[in-house]
Design an enzyme around this catalytic site. Structure first.
Site, PDB file in Angstrom:
ATOM      1  CE  LYS A  13      -2.252  -0.782   3.859  1.00 50.87           C
ATOM      2  NZ  LYS A  13      -1.670  -2.055   4.287  1.00 50.87           N
ATOM      3  NE  ARG A  88      -4.098  -0.755   9.781  1.00 54.14           N
ATOM      4  CZ  ARG A  88      -3.031  -0.159   9.232  1.00 54.14           C
ATOM      5  NH1 ARG A  88      -3.079   1.090   8.876  1.00 54.14           N
ATOM      6  NH2 ARG A  88      -1.930  -0.851   9.052  1.00 54.14           N
ATOM      7  NE  ARG A 127       8.176  -3.966   4.482  1.00 49.69           N
ATOM      8  CZ  ARG A 127       6.890  -3.609   4.465  1.00 49.69           C
ATOM      9  NH1 ARG A 127       6.254  -3.533   3.321  1.00 49.69           N
ATOM     10  NH2 ARG A 127       6.246  -3.334   5.565  1.00 49.69           N
ATOM     11  NE  ARG A 139       6.331   0.198  10.159  1.00 52.43           N
ATOM     12  CZ  ARG A 139       5.215   0.109   9.458  1.00 52.43           C
ATOM     13  NH1 ARG A 139       5.164   0.574   8.224  1.00 52.43           N
ATOM     14  NH2 ARG A 139       4.143  -0.452   9.961  1.00 52.43           N
ATOM     15  NE  ARG A 150       2.204  -4.125  10.892  1.00 52.37           N
ATOM     16  CZ  ARG A 150       3.280  -4.004  10.101  1.00 52.37           C
ATOM     17  NH1 ARG A 150       4.451  -4.509  10.499  1.00 52.37           N
ATOM     18  NH2 ARG A 150       3.199  -3.376   8.962  1.00 52.37           N
TER      19      ARG A 150
HETATM   20  P1  AMP Z   1       1.000   1.148   8.832  1.00 52.10           P
HETATM   21  O1  AMP Z   1       2.144   2.101   8.709  1.00 52.10           O
HETATM   22  O2  AMP Z   1      -0.178   1.522   7.987  1.00 52.10           O
HETATM   23  O3  AMP Z   1       1.411  -0.282   8.652  1.00 52.10           O
HETATM   24  O4  AMP Z   1       0.476   1.268  10.337  1.00 52.10           O
HETATM   25  C1  AMP Z   1       1.319   0.941  11.419  1.00 52.10           C
HETATM   26  C2  AMP Z   1       0.497   0.834  12.692  1.00 52.10           C
HETATM   27  O5  AMP Z   1      -0.112   2.097  12.982  1.00 52.10           O
HETATM   28  C3  AMP Z   1      -0.646  -0.153  12.672  1.00 52.10           C
HETATM   29  O6  AMP Z   1      -0.226  -1.470  12.933  1.00 52.10           O
HETATM   30  C4  AMP Z   1      -1.538   0.395  13.773  1.00 52.10           C
HETATM   31  O7  AMP Z   1      -1.000   0.109  15.055  1.00 52.10           O
HETATM   32  C5  AMP Z   1      -1.399   1.896  13.564  1.00 52.10           C
HETATM   33  N1  AMP Z   1      -2.392   2.391  12.603  1.00 52.10           N
HETATM   34  C6  AMP Z   1      -2.136   2.950  11.394  1.00 52.10           C
HETATM   35  N2  AMP Z   1      -3.276   3.295  10.792  1.00 52.10           N
HETATM   36  C7  AMP Z   1      -4.274   2.931  11.636  1.00 52.10           C
HETATM   37  C8  AMP Z   1      -5.691   2.994  11.577  1.00 52.10           C
HETATM   38  N3  AMP Z   1      -6.326   3.502  10.500  1.00 52.10           N
HETATM   39  N4  AMP Z   1      -6.393   2.521  12.627  1.00 52.10           N
HETATM   40  C9  AMP Z   1      -5.793   2.022  13.716  1.00 52.10           C
HETATM   41  N5  AMP Z   1      -4.456   1.903  13.836  1.00 52.10           N
HETATM   42  C10 AMP Z   1      -3.710   2.361  12.807  1.00 52.10           C
END
Ligand code: AMP
Length: 203
Positions: A13, A88, A127, A139, A150
């Site tokens: 994404k 999400r 990765r 991260r 996740r």
């Molecule tokens: P990402 O960078 O999109 O993989 O997001 C990393 C982490 O941020 C996720 O595993 C969640 O802990 C938090 N997070 C990001 N976007 C959301 C969202 N829309 N709702 C809830 N938690 C989020």
């Protein structure tokens, strides 16, 4: 142009939304990036999110809806945006519908990156190896334990959004297991078709 990119963690994404943001000169709105910035800046939101994110769980809806609403009002998002990692949950999707209606904005489409979820753990492993080889720091949630959480959060809470947007006629699915360039091409084909149908393709 206002888009959502939907798919499990590790589906690509981030890569695709960055490219779409560049191509259409729209803002890439990544709630994950916004939360990581809040953690670095040690804001109250960041402090609330830090432990939750490190475990791989989802941050509460009210927190992410608040930050995304503010971010949509910023100047660079006026021409459009691609939402990366939001919504999400069903609650977030319904909140987004309300936000867009309040702001008088329309969602053009939702692109689902379809991937083989069993292969994602391998993807995240490679990765990690690539990043380590480049001397970059991973991260805190890019490790196998957090990744499993996740993925479970995706399956339980995010996957129902596929049906939600399909029932609204907004969902367009592409094969996310192909190479990056093929995935990009598939997304472009889908969007070009939409733009022709909507009557605002510029040639
Ligand atoms: P990402 O960078 O999109 O993989 O997001 C990393 C982490 O941020 C996720 O595993 C969640 O802990 C938090 N997070 C990001 N976007 C959301 C969202 N829309 N709702 C809830 N938690 C989020």
């Amino acid at each position: 142009m206002r888009l959502i990119l939907l798919g499990p963690p590790g589906a690509g994404k981030g890569t695709q939304s960055q490219r779409l943001a560049d191509k259409y000169r729209i803002a890439q709105l990544s709630t994950g990036d916004m939360l990581r910035a809040a953690i670095s800046a040690k804001t109250p939101v960041g402090q609330r999110a830090k432990g939750i994110m490190a475990r791989g769980d989802l941050v509460p809806d009210d927190v992410v809806v608040g930050i995304i609403s503010d971010r949509m009002d910023e100047a660079d998002a006026r021409a459009g945006f691609v939402l990366d990692g939001f919504p999400r949950t069903l609650g977030q999707a319904q909140a987004l519908d309300r936000l867009l209606a309040e702001k008088g904005l329309k969602l053009d489409g939702v692109i689902e990156l379809k991937v083989d979820e069993d292969k994602l753990l391998q993807r995240i492993d490679s990765r990690l190896r690539d990043m380590t080889a480049r001397g970059e720091t991973a991260r805190p949630d890019d490790n196998p334990d957090a990744f499993k959480v996740r993925l479970a959060a995706y399956r339980e809470q995010t996957k129902p959004l596929i049906d939600y947007y399909r029932s609204k006629g907004k969902l367009r699915s592409v094969d996310g297991m192909a190479g990056i360039r093929d995935v990009s091409r598939a997304i472009d084909t889908v969007l070009d078709r939409e733009r022709v149908d909507a009557g605002y393709a510029d040639g």
